[in-house]
Design a protein around this motif. Structure first.
Motif, mmCIF file in Angstrom:
data_model
loop_
_atom_site.group_PDB
_atom_site.id
_atom_site.type_symbol
_atom_site.label_atom_id
_atom_site.label_comp_id
_atom_site.label_asym_id
_atom_site.label_seq_id
_atom_site.Cartn_x
_atom_site.Cartn_y
_atom_site.Cartn_z
ATOM 1 N N ARG A 25 11.661 -0.922 24.784
ATOM 2 C CA ARG A 25 10.638 0.117 24.694
ATOM 3 C C ARG A 25 9.389 -0.239 25.501
ATOM 4 N NH1 ARG A 25 13.558 0.466 19.870
ATOM 5 N NH2 ARG A 25 13.799 2.598 19.077
ATOM 6 N N THR A 26 8.982 -1.493 25.499
ATOM 7 C CA THR A 26 7.776 -1.884 26.227
ATOM 8 C C THR A 26 8.045 -2.115 27.702
ATOM 9 O OG1 THR A 26 8.114 -4.268 25.863
ATOM 10 C CG2 THR A 26 6.911 -3.041 24.156
ATOM 11 N N ARG A 27 9.312 -2.400 28.027
ATOM 12 C CA ARG A 27 9.726 -2.731 29.394
ATOM 13 C C ARG A 27 8.916 -3.917 29.938
ATOM 14 N NH1 ARG A 27 8.812 2.771 29.798
ATOM 15 N NH2 ARG A 27 7.483 2.608 31.645
ATOM 16 N N GLY A 28 8.618 -4.849 29.019
ATOM 17 C CA GLY A 28 7.961 -6.088 29.404
ATOM 18 C C GLY A 28 6.452 -6.023 29.460
ATOM 19 N N ALA A 29 5.859 -4.870 29.207
ATOM 20 C CA ALA A 29 4.393 -4.752 29.223
ATOM 21 C C ALA A 29 3.798 -5.512 28.039
ATOM 22 C CB ALA A 29 3.974 -3.290 29.170
ATOM 23 N N MET A 30 2.587 -6.010 28.213
ATOM 24 C CA MET A 30 1.945 -6.827 27.189
ATOM 25 C C MET A 30 1.623 -6.013 25.940
ATOM 26 S SD MET A 30 -1.540 -9.141 27.496
ATOM 27 C CE MET A 30 -0.779 -10.158 28.767
ATOM 28 N N LEU A 31 1.803 -6.645 24.782
ATOM 29 C CA LEU A 31 1.451 -6.043 23.498
ATOM 30 C C LEU A 31 0.065 -6.541 23.092
ATOM 31 C CD1 LEU A 31 4.884 -6.536 21.738
ATOM 32 C CD2 LEU A 31 3.836 -4.319 22.234
ATOM 33 N N THR A 32 -0.838 -5.605 22.832
ATOM 34 C CA THR A 32 -2.199 -5.956 22.436
ATOM 35 C C THR A 32 -2.620 -5.108 21.241
ATOM 36 O OG1 THR A 32 -3.120 -4.355 24.003
ATOM 37 C CG2 THR A 32 -2.859 -6.621 24.781
ATOM 38 N N PRO A 33 -3.655 -5.545 20.494
ATOM 39 C CA PRO A 33 -4.112 -4.764 19.334
ATOM 40 C C PRO A 33 -4.599 -3.375 19.733
ATOM 41 C CG PRO A 33 -4.969 -6.998 19.246
ATOM 42 C CD PRO A 33 -4.365 -6.840 20.597
ATOM 43 N N VAL A 34 -4.241 -2.394 18.916
ATOM 44 C CA VAL A 34 -4.600 -1.006 19.200
ATOM 45 C C VAL A 34 -5.506 -0.443 18.107
ATOM 46 C CG1 VAL A 34 -3.704 1.323 19.574
ATOM 47 C CG2 VAL A 34 -2.411 -0.650 20.403
ATOM 48 N N VAL A 35 -5.049 -0.564 16.872
ATOM 49 C CA VAL A 35 -5.745 0.021 15.728
ATOM 50 C C VAL A 35 -5.680 -0.941 14.552
ATOM 51 C CG1 VAL A 35 -5.679 1.877 14.008
ATOM 52 C CG2 VAL A 35 -5.360 2.426 16.409
ATOM 53 N N ARG A 36 -6.770 -1.010 13.783
ATOM 54 C CA ARG A 36 -6.759 -1.742 12.525
ATOM 55 C C ARG A 36 -6.787 -0.720 11.391
ATOM 56 N NH1 ARG A 36 -11.400 -5.960 10.225
ATOM 57 N NH2 ARG A 36 -10.182 -6.750 8.446
ATOM 58 N N ILE A 37 -5.855 -0.884 10.456
ATOM 59 C CA ILE A 37 -5.764 0.042 9.328
ATOM 60 C C ILE A 37 -5.835 -0.755 8.030
ATOM 61 C CG2 ILE A 37 -4.331 1.740 8.127
ATOM 62 C CD1 ILE A 37 -3.166 2.554 10.786
ATOM 63 N N ARG A 38 -6.862 -0.453 7.223
ATOM 64 C CA ARG A 38 -6.997 -1.090 5.914
ATOM 65 C C ARG A 38 -6.762 -0.046 4.829
ATOM 66 N NH1 ARG A 38 -12.748 -3.760 7.004
ATOM 67 N NH2 ARG A 38 -12.819 -1.943 8.374
ATOM 68 N N SER A 39 -5.969 -0.425 3.851
ATOM 69 C CA SER A 39 -5.595 0.520 2.800
ATOM 70 C C SER A 39 -5.841 -0.086 1.429
ATOM 71 C CB SER A 39 -4.121 0.901 2.903
ATOM 72 O OG SER A 39 -3.822 1.451 4.163
ATOM 73 N N THR A 40 -6.485 0.688 0.571
ATOM 74 C CA THR A 40 -6.552 0.346 -0.843
ATOM 75 C C THR A 40 -5.442 1.129 -1.524
ATOM 76 O OG1 THR A 40 -8.936 -0.022 -0.751
ATOM 77 C CG2 THR A 40 -7.946 0.366 -2.925
ATOM 78 N N ARG A 41 -4.488 0.418 -2.069
ATOM 79 C CA ARG A 41 -3.255 1.049 -2.553
ATOM 80 C C ARG A 41 -3.127 0.920 -4.066
ATOM 81 N NH1 ARG A 41 2.279 -0.010 0.531
ATOM 82 N NH2 ARG A 41 1.342 1.735 1.705
ATOM 83 N N GLU A 42 -2.887 2.047 -4.726
ATOM 84 C CA GLU A 42 -2.509 2.056 -6.136
ATOM 85 C C GLU A 42 -0.994 2.213 -6.205
ATOM 86 O OE1 GLU A 42 -4.752 4.727 -8.630
ATOM 87 O OE2 GLU A 42 -6.371 4.786 -7.136
ATOM 88 N N VAL A 43 -0.339 1.280 -6.868
ATOM 89 C CA VAL A 43 1.129 1.208 -6.865
ATOM 90 C C VAL A 43 1.677 1.648 -8.216
ATOM 91 C CG1 VAL A 43 3.137 -0.264 -6.486
ATOM 92 C CG2 VAL A 43 1.013 -0.698 -5.219
ATOM 93 N N ARG A 44 2.617 2.579 -8.191
ATOM 94 C CA ARG A 44 3.351 2.988 -9.392
ATOM 95 C C ARG A 44 4.836 2.768 -9.143
ATOM 96 N NH1 ARG A 44 -1.383 3.555 -10.101
ATOM 97 N NH2 ARG A 44 -2.474 5.128 -11.350
ATOM 98 N N HIS A 45 5.519 2.090 -10.076
ATOM 99 C CA HIS A 45 6.957 1.867 -9.962
ATOM 100 C C HIS A 45 7.704 2.791 -10.905
ATOM 101 C CE1 HIS A 45 6.924 -2.432 -8.058
ATOM 102 N NE2 HIS A 45 6.471 -1.491 -7.252
ATOM 103 N N LEU A 46 8.719 3.459 -10.375
ATOM 104 C CA LEU A 46 9.594 4.303 -11.184
ATOM 105 C C LEU A 46 10.821 3.474 -11.538
ATOM 106 C CD1 LEU A 46 7.723 6.294 -9.659
ATOM 107 C CD2 LEU A 46 9.608 7.931 -9.672
#
Length: 520
Positions: free
Chosen positions: A112-133
């Motif tokens: 997919r990258t065809r050898g192009a460099m991978l660099t940071p794009v976006v930072r995503i921070r999530s506060t998550r409330e978890v419920r288990h069924l």
């Protein structure tokens, strides 16, 4: 260490104007209708997740619906590569937390990258409330996650976005009907499916983190009318490139049947570019065809080994125990281990070569700037019918010549060449099917029958050569040669039977009515 799992989930967008207080009390989920097995909803508390997403300058990963992130927090901190699967599923590949992108992840994204460099794009921070069924035994059936998401562009300072969303992730082995039932409940609360397929996609959109270079398919701007030959040929080419690209990570991890499918994608592309030279200029496509032939050849060593091993194992398993004399199975397995390891390494070397990266770039350029000829803008039916019939005529020339030869090596070679011509006809009908409909489908089906008989004949030719080599090696160390002789004779008989079947199968495929229908 890298591990892989199938992730099946749905994402829901929570409107900013919605009253979301009910989300904090998920007891309503315990009353899910028409879902067996869910007996409790357990609050697992909050989690703080911090993920940095990586991509190329022109967002080649996200453009192919893949994501790569480095995440901390939660129960699965580490590197996560997500690859698209049909429906609501994705394959998630995980590796341990490191500072830099692991080499393994770089390799798995190369197609997919065809050898192009991978660099940071976006930072995503999530506060998550978890419920288990959970079910009555306390087994997890699904997780419902309520996320408050904060996204920050790492390429455009000051660009941020905040939103709420709900994720419903199915546990391994759980009934997919559970997703439908939860979906119904959420829709009643006014919560609809998210338009963005991932957090990254929404973050890129809302923070206006655009690509810094053109790397997307521009074929839609080529002024091709719907139903034109160019439109249909390019659609087929794009699909085969997508298949090839998607199979690369599976081939690197030695997944079952992946080498075979990737090799077939190469062959389909080569055949399409050959058969439809009236649509795409051969001066641009012939070099690509040559490189596809090289790649198929490198993959072929491993695939041919798989086919041969399966065939010989099946033959030995079918013999009565009293006819298996000497260490036949052990010798076959030893032979396969050596050859199998060598052929798989050959595949990996090819996928890791600069030549492969150049081929990937050429394929990307082919669909971004296709070398269209004048006939590309004409209606597809006539253009494609001519292409199919041209390939068919080549096959019709080879088949009688092969059948006129006496049994032996020359006839074996001629039948193998006819088989390759049959493949080209079948692949040409695949491209033409949207335009030609039932006649193309019918011809393709009959040509496939010809190819199948000729393929089994060729496999018997290859198998006999290998059996003889194994018999010679066994004889050299004093092992019994009876079973190897028996196997050789069996393959010889199979080849004779297939040669007898060819005329009748070919007669059905060469019926004048089929050609007449294509010419209409």
């Amino acid at each position: 260490m890298v591990q892989s799992m199938r992730e099946t989930e749905r994402k829901y967008a929570v409107p900013s104007s919605s009253d979301t207080s009910w989300l904090s009390d998920a007891s309503w989920l315990s009353r899910l209708e028409r879902v067996e097995g869910v007996t409790a909803v357990v609050d697992r508390g909050p989690e703080e997740l911090d993920a940095v997403y990586y991509d190329t300058a022109d967002l080649r990963l996200s453009g192919s619906s893949a994501t790569l992130r480095r995440r901390t927090g939660g129960s699965d901190a580490g590197w996560h590569l997500k690859l698209p699967l049909p429906g609501d599923s994705r394959e998630e590949i995980q590796s341990a937390l490191t500072d830099a992108v692991p080499d393994t992840m770089v390799d798995l994204t190369v197609s997919r990258t065809r050898g192009a460099m991978l660099t940071p794009v976006v930072r995503i921070r999530s506060t998550r409330e978890v419920r288990h069924l959970l079910d009555a035994e306390g087994t997890l059936r699904a997780a419902l996650n309520i996320d408050t998401v904060r996204a920050e562009s790492l390429r455009a300072e000051g660009r941020r976005a905040v939103w709420n969303e709900v994720e419903v992730e199915l546990a391994e082995g759980a009934d997919p009907a559970l997703l439908e039932a939860v979906d119904k409940k959420l829709r009643k609360k006014g919560i609809a499916r998210a338009q963005s397929p991932s957090k990254l996609a929404r973050a890129l959109d809302e923070t206006a983190t655009a690509a810094t270079a053109v790397g997307t398919d521009q074929s839609g701007d080529l002024d091709l009318n719907p139903g034109s030959a160019g439109e249909q040929v390019l659609a087929y080419v794009r699909e085969q490139i997508r298949v090839l690209t998607a199979l690369d990570p599976a081939v690197r991890r030695d997944r079952p049947d992946s080498v075979h499918r990737m090799r077939v994608a190469c062959r389909r592309l080569r055949s399409c570019l050959r058969s439809y030279r009236s649509v795409l200029d051969r001066h641009a496509t012939d070099p690509i065809r040559a490189e596809l032939k090289w790649l198929a050849g490198e993959l072929g060593a491993e695939r041919d080994q798989e086919v041969l091993m399966e065939r010989l194992t099946h033959r030995i398993d079918g013999l009565p125990e009293e006819l298996v004399l000497g260490p036949v199975v052990a010798r076959l397995q030893t032979w396969n281990v050596g050859r199998g390891t060598e052929s798989h390494q050959r595949t990996l070397d090819a996928l890791g070569s600069p030549r492969y990266l150049t081929l990937l770039d050429s394929l990307a350029e082919l669909v971004e700037q296709p070398p269209l000829r004048a006939k590309a803008r004409k209606k597809a039916d006539k253009v494609m019918a001519r292409a199919v019939l041209k390939e068919y005529d080549r096959l019709a020339e080879r088949m009688p010549r092969a059948l006129d030869l006496s049994p032996g090596p020359k006839r074996d070679v001629a039948l193998h060449e006819a088989r390759k011509a049959a493949k080209k006809v079948r692949y040409a009908t695949e491209v033409a099917r949207p335009a030609l409909g039932k006649p193309a489908k019918r011809l393709g089906k009959r040509i496939k029958a010809v190819q199948k008989v000729l393929g089994d004949h060729q496999d018997s030719v290859v198998a006999r050569g290998t059996i003889r080599d194994l018999a010679v090696a066994a004889q050299g160390v004093g092992e019994a040669g009876f079973t190897w002789g028996l196997l050789y004779g069996t393959e010889q008989a199979v080849a004779g039977t297939r040669e007898q079947e060819v005329p009748a199968v070919w007669a059905r495929a060469s019926a004048p009515a089929l050609r007449k229908q294509l010419r209409k």
